[in-house]
Write an enzyme that holds these catalytic residues in place. Structure first.
Site, PDB file in Angstrom:
ATOM      1  N   HIS A   4      -1.888  -5.366   6.225  1.00  0.00           N
ATOM      2  CA  HIS A   4      -1.718  -6.100   4.974  1.00  0.00           C
ATOM      3  C   HIS A   4      -0.512  -7.024   5.095  1.00  0.00           C
ATOM      4  O   HIS A   4       0.604  -6.560   5.357  1.00  0.00           O
ATOM      5  CB  HIS A   4      -1.500  -5.144   3.799  1.00  0.00           C
ATOM      6  CG  HIS A   4      -2.704  -4.340   3.443  1.00  0.00           C
ATOM      7  ND1 HIS A   4      -2.655  -3.197   2.665  1.00  0.00           N
ATOM      8  CD2 HIS A   4      -4.016  -4.520   3.766  1.00  0.00           C
ATOM      9  CE1 HIS A   4      -3.881  -2.719   2.525  1.00  0.00           C
ATOM     10  NE2 HIS A   4      -4.720  -3.503   3.181  1.00  0.00           N
ATOM     11  N   GLU A  28      -8.163   0.870   4.622  1.00  0.00           N
ATOM     12  CA  GLU A  28      -8.271   1.092   3.179  1.00  0.00           C
ATOM     13  C   GLU A  28      -9.574   0.491   2.652  1.00  0.00           C
ATOM     14  O   GLU A  28     -10.372   1.178   2.017  1.00  0.00           O
ATOM     15  CB  GLU A  28      -7.057   0.492   2.470  1.00  0.00           C
ATOM     16  CG  GLU A  28      -5.767   1.203   2.836  1.00  0.00           C
ATOM     17  CD  GLU A  28      -4.760   1.235   1.703  1.00  0.00           C
ATOM     18  OE1 GLU A  28      -4.448   2.349   1.236  1.00  0.00           O
ATOM     19  OE2 GLU A  28      -4.280   0.157   1.298  1.00  0.00           O
ATOM     20  N   HIS A  32       2.603  -4.605   6.533  1.00  0.00           N
ATOM     21  CA  HIS A  32       2.602  -3.171   6.800  1.00  0.00           C
ATOM     22  C   HIS A  32       1.189  -2.755   7.165  1.00  0.00           C
ATOM     23  O   HIS A  32       0.255  -3.555   7.075  1.00  0.00           O
ATOM     24  CB  HIS A  32       3.111  -2.380   5.586  1.00  0.00           C
ATOM     25  CG  HIS A  32       2.258  -2.562   4.368  1.00  0.00           C
ATOM     26  ND1 HIS A  32       2.471  -3.554   3.440  1.00  0.00           N
ATOM     27  CD2 HIS A  32       1.149  -1.895   3.945  1.00  0.00           C
ATOM     28  CE1 HIS A  32       1.559  -3.487   2.489  1.00  0.00           C
ATOM     29  NE2 HIS A  32       0.733  -2.483   2.778  1.00  0.00           N
ATOM     30  N   HIS A  84      -1.972   0.516   7.470  1.00  0.00           N
ATOM     31  CA  HIS A  84      -2.565   1.779   7.032  1.00  0.00           C
ATOM     32  C   HIS A  84      -3.465   2.260   8.167  1.00  0.00           C
ATOM     33  O   HIS A  84      -4.223   1.466   8.738  1.00  0.00           O
ATOM     34  CB  HIS A  84      -3.388   1.572   5.764  1.00  0.00           C
ATOM     35  CG  HIS A  84      -2.588   1.048   4.601  1.00  0.00           C
ATOM     36  ND1 HIS A  84      -2.010   1.864   3.658  1.00  0.00           N
ATOM     37  CD2 HIS A  84      -2.248  -0.227   4.256  1.00  0.00           C
ATOM     38  CE1 HIS A  84      -1.355   1.131   2.769  1.00  0.00           C
ATOM     39  NE2 HIS A  84      -1.495  -0.161   3.113  1.00  0.00           N
ATOM     40  N   THR A 109      -2.180  -1.234  -3.405  1.00  0.00           N
ATOM     41  CA  THR A 109      -2.906  -0.001  -3.051  1.00  0.00           C
ATOM     42  C   THR A 109      -1.998   1.220  -3.017  1.00  0.00           C
ATOM     43  O   THR A 109      -2.403   2.286  -2.565  1.00  0.00           O
ATOM     44  CB  THR A 109      -3.626  -0.141  -1.698  1.00  0.00           C
ATOM     45  OG1 THR A 109      -2.649  -0.307  -0.659  1.00  0.00           O
ATOM     46  CG2 THR A 109      -4.595  -1.305  -1.706  1.00  0.00           C
ATOM     47  N   THR A 110      -0.757   1.061  -3.495  1.00  0.00           N
ATOM     48  CA  THR A 110       0.167   2.186  -3.673  1.00  0.00           C
ATOM     49  C   THR A 110       0.785   2.061  -5.060  1.00  0.00           C
ATOM     50  O   THR A 110       0.833   0.955  -5.628  1.00  0.00           O
ATOM     51  CB  THR A 110       1.292   2.188  -2.606  1.00  0.00           C
ATOM     52  OG1 THR A 110       1.984   0.935  -2.655  1.00  0.00           O
ATOM     53  CG2 THR A 110       0.734   2.410  -1.216  1.00  0.00           C
ATOM     54  N   HIS A 119       6.006   6.026   4.009  1.00  0.00           N
ATOM     55  CA  HIS A 119       4.568   5.957   3.724  1.00  0.00           C
ATOM     56  C   HIS A 119       3.823   5.087   4.723  1.00  0.00           C
ATOM     57  O   HIS A 119       2.604   5.143   4.810  1.00  0.00           O
ATOM     58  CB  HIS A 119       4.325   5.415   2.318  1.00  0.00           C
ATOM     59  CG  HIS A 119       4.941   6.229   1.222  1.00  0.00           C
ATOM     60  ND1 HIS A 119       4.469   7.478   0.872  1.00  0.00           N
ATOM     61  CD2 HIS A 119       6.000   5.985   0.418  1.00  0.00           C
ATOM     62  CE1 HIS A 119       5.203   7.964  -0.119  1.00  0.00           C
ATOM     63  NE2 HIS A 119       6.140   7.075  -0.413  1.00  0.00           N
TER      64      HIS A 119
END
Length: 307
Positions: A142, A129, A117, A119, A225-226, A90
């Protein structure tokens, strides 16, 4: 009659292609790979339908200044370590193997770093995000922390204030950010899901703006957020973005999902505030205000020269 045909066809398509199984980003969904897109994450985990979800759109004029939001204290962020970077299916993620902590800034405890990690969008397109006044940046970092006395993230997530995440935006730059070379060069080795490789020594301090540029930030109570979207996160979203060249931003789009599709647009859409208040540090919005003031002065000088 013809006007009715298209909606009926679309309805039948979505009936056939309803997401099942694991969660995914919207960019992953196909009839061949049916999965739960963000709008359906609450079917994967009920927390994802909660009232304090992340990310959010930060409307700067509605933020409330909080004098307690003083500069954070970063301990051992300068220390170099040899981490492992992994394609987890992901995102790309790096575990933090030494004790680095954050404190101050009205955080209720000392928090230790676990991992970071990212995004991102598609080839440098919109991909953050969080958004600021509706603006979506190309990418977002993040850095995930938990209260120092906890030994695992699951336990920390059971505490309503157990996790603190630092969010940083990226912006396009005309030149490459040399400090990111260890990350960018490693991406070629982790294109496939579950692939991992060792990083050249890095420090977390080299990946984020200098401390003098970390005094402007936003704070709110939110969630992961996941999935499972646990609402145990104190969010700190910094105003100063990190520069990367377009080539560096595009390098992340070479990563693959487990089915071989490009790993792009790996962000959850912004979630409703549901009455939450977003706070800003004393110096937040000063950068934007200075830019607006500078533009106004320039315009005024230009007008005076023409008169």
């Amino acid at each position: 009659m013809q006007q009715l045909i298209l909606p009926i066809l679309l309805a039948s398509f979505w009936t056939v292609c309803t997401g099942t199984g694991d969660w995914c980003y919207q960019s992953q969904f196909t009839c061949e790979h049916q999965c739960k897109v963000p709008d359906e994450w609450s079917h994967v985990n009920s927390n994802c339908g909660g009232k304090q979800q992340s990310p959010i759109n930060i409307v700067t004029r509605k933020t409330l200044k909080d004098e307690n939001l003083t500069p954070l204290q970063f301990t051992n962020y300068q220390q170099s370590f040899k981490g492992t970077i992994k394609n987890n299916g992901h995102s790309v993620q790096v575990g933090v193997s030494h004790l680095s902590t954050i404190s101050g800034g009205d955080l209720p405890a000392v928090y230790k770093a676990l991992q970071f990690h990212l995004h991102w969008g598609n080839n440098g397109g919109p991909g953050s995000e969080h958004t600021i006044d509706g603006e979506q940046y190309p990418m977002e970092l993040h850095i995930v922390h938990m209260k120092q006395h906890y030994t695992d993230l699951t336990t920390a997530l059971a505490d309503p204030e157990g996790v603190a995440v630092l969010g940083f935006f990226y912006e396009k730059s005309n030149s490459a950010n040399r400090k990111y070379e260890p990350i960018i060069s490693a991406l070629q080795s982790i294109k496939a899901t579950n692939a991992n490789t060792s990083l050249l020594p890095i420090s977390m301090a080299q990946l984020i703006p200098s401390e003098k540029n970390l005094t402007s930030y936003y704070r709110y109570k939110g969630s992961l957020t996941t999935p499972g979207c646990t609402e145990s996160v104190i969010w700190t979203v910094f105003e100063t973005p990190i520069p990367l060249s377009m080539d560096q931003l595009k390098a992340f789009s070479d990563i693959k999902f487990h089915d071989g599709k490009p790993m792009v647009r790996t962000f959850r859409p912004v979630q409703p505030l549901n009455g939450r208040q977003v706070f800003r540090s004393g110096s937040a919005m000063t950068l934007a205000s200075s830019a607006l003031l500078g533009a106004a002065i320039t315009m005024a000088l230009g007008l005076s020269q023409h008169n």
